[in-house]
Design an enzyme around this catalytic site. Structure first.
Site, PDB file in Angstrom:
ATOM      1  CG  ASP A  63      -1.885   1.141   1.278  1.00 19.64           C
ATOM      2  OD1 ASP A  63      -1.729   2.090   0.485  1.00 19.64           O
ATOM      3  OD2 ASP A  63      -2.810   1.092   2.106  1.00 19.64           O
ATOM      4  CG  ASN A  90      -0.740   5.129 -11.282  1.00 16.16           C
ATOM      5  OD1 ASN A  90      -1.368   5.991 -11.883  1.00 16.16           O
ATOM      6  ND2 ASN A  90      -1.310   4.006 -10.858  1.00 16.16           N
ATOM      7  CB  SER A 143      -4.926  15.846 -10.383  1.00 16.06           C
ATOM      8  OG  SER A 143      -6.227  16.267 -10.792  1.00 16.06           O
ATOM      9  CE1 TYR A 156      -7.089  13.025  -6.484  1.00 16.15           C
ATOM     10  CE2 TYR A 156      -7.664  14.985  -7.748  1.00 16.15           C
ATOM     11  CZ  TYR A 156      -7.134  13.709  -7.690  1.00 16.15           C
ATOM     12  OH  TYR A 156      -6.639  13.118  -8.828  1.00 16.15           O
ATOM     13  CE  LYS A 160      -3.442  12.822  -7.243  1.00 16.12           C
ATOM     14  NZ  LYS A 160      -2.509  11.708  -7.516  1.00 16.12           N
ATOM     15  CB  ILE A 189      -8.206   9.093 -16.904  1.00 17.31           C
ATOM     16  CG1 ILE A 189      -7.244  10.295 -17.051  1.00 17.31           C
ATOM     17  CG2 ILE A 189      -7.766   7.934 -17.784  1.00 17.31           C
ATOM     18  CD1 ILE A 189      -7.146  10.868 -18.447  1.00 17.31           C
TER      19      ILE A 189
END
Length: 254
Positions: A63, A90, A143, A156, A160, A189
């Site tokens: 993880d 990733n 992102s 989020y 990023k 995506i």
């Protein structure tokens, strides 16, 4: 000749979506690929797909949010393949919600999954590449929402944005060692993570609340991102470092 012939490549979060497609692409381009993820059965299936195609791959269950796994993962890659040349960091996670309703638990969930893990994997990868003494290339999955404002994804976006800043700082620090560090910034995506948020309009077009105003008129596919990562990992981009490259169909400039 493949673009990554003879290279050993680590792909974190490689069991689905962009990570899976990237791992398969890198193998086709001649890399020996190490894939991490939480789902061992799926990881082994991808390894089998690569080996059936004549490539070499291993799966390491880990993880990326668990920072203690970073050094162990890199150690296992080197134990199997003898070195580490390239890395596509990733792995990450996402969550949505109104800014005024998000709590500390969600903060830690996203910061640990997207930013803290990114730093400690970068640290372990860079240390190994420096020991080897022949440079390397590391790419983060960021992102486009680190660059443009979208409602409902405040934490989020912050994580990023932190990843992009981390990559820039690392590019300066690691440049003298020949280690390049870049970020790809995708928009929506089409992956298992986003599929549930994509709906059909009456005219047959598709809609996602975070995927409006894309000049190319479609959502991205995992291959769109994987191809840019391949470029950044390969020697074709040997003079590119510290950059955040949007893979967003023009959304960030519209």
């Amino acid at each position: 000749m493949g673009l990554l012939n003879g290279k050993v490549t680590l792909v974190t979060g490689g069991t689905s979506g962009i990570g899976r497609v990237s791992a398969l692409l890198f193998a086709r381009e001649g890399a020996k690929v190490a894939i991490t993820g939480r789902r061992a059965e799926v990881g082994q299936e991808i390894v089998e797909e690569i080996t059936k195609g004549g490539g070499e791959a291993i799966f390491i269950q880990a993880d990326a949010a668990d920072i203690s796994s970073a050094g162990d993962v890199v150690g296992q890659v080197v134990s199997r393949f003898g070195k580490l040349d390239l890395a596509f960091n990733n792995a990450g996670t996402a969550a949505v919600g109104p800014l005024t309703e998000l709590d500390e638990k969600m903060w830690h969930y996203l910061v640990d999954g997207n930013l803290k893990g990114s730093f400690f994997y970068l640290q372990a990868e860079a240390a190994q590449m420096k020991r080897q003494g022949h440079g390397g290339s590391i790419v983060f999955n960021g992102s486009v929402f680190a660059e443009i404002g979208i409602d409902g994804i405040s934490i989020y976006s912050a994580t990023k944005g932190g990843v992009a800043a981390l990559a820039r700082a690392a590019a300066v620090e690691l440049g003298p060692d020949g280690i390049r560090v870049n970020t790809v910034n995708p928009t929506i995506i089409r992956t298992p993570l986003t599929e549930g948020g994509i709906t059909k309009n009456d005219d047959g077009s598709e809609y996602h609340p975070h995927g409006e105003k894309i000049p190319l008129g479609r959502f991205g596919e995992s291959e769109d991102v994987a191809n840019v990562v391949l470029f950044l990992l390969s020697d074709l981009s040997s003079f590119v470092t510290g950059q955040s490259i949007a893979v967003d169909g023009g959304q960030s400039v519209n």
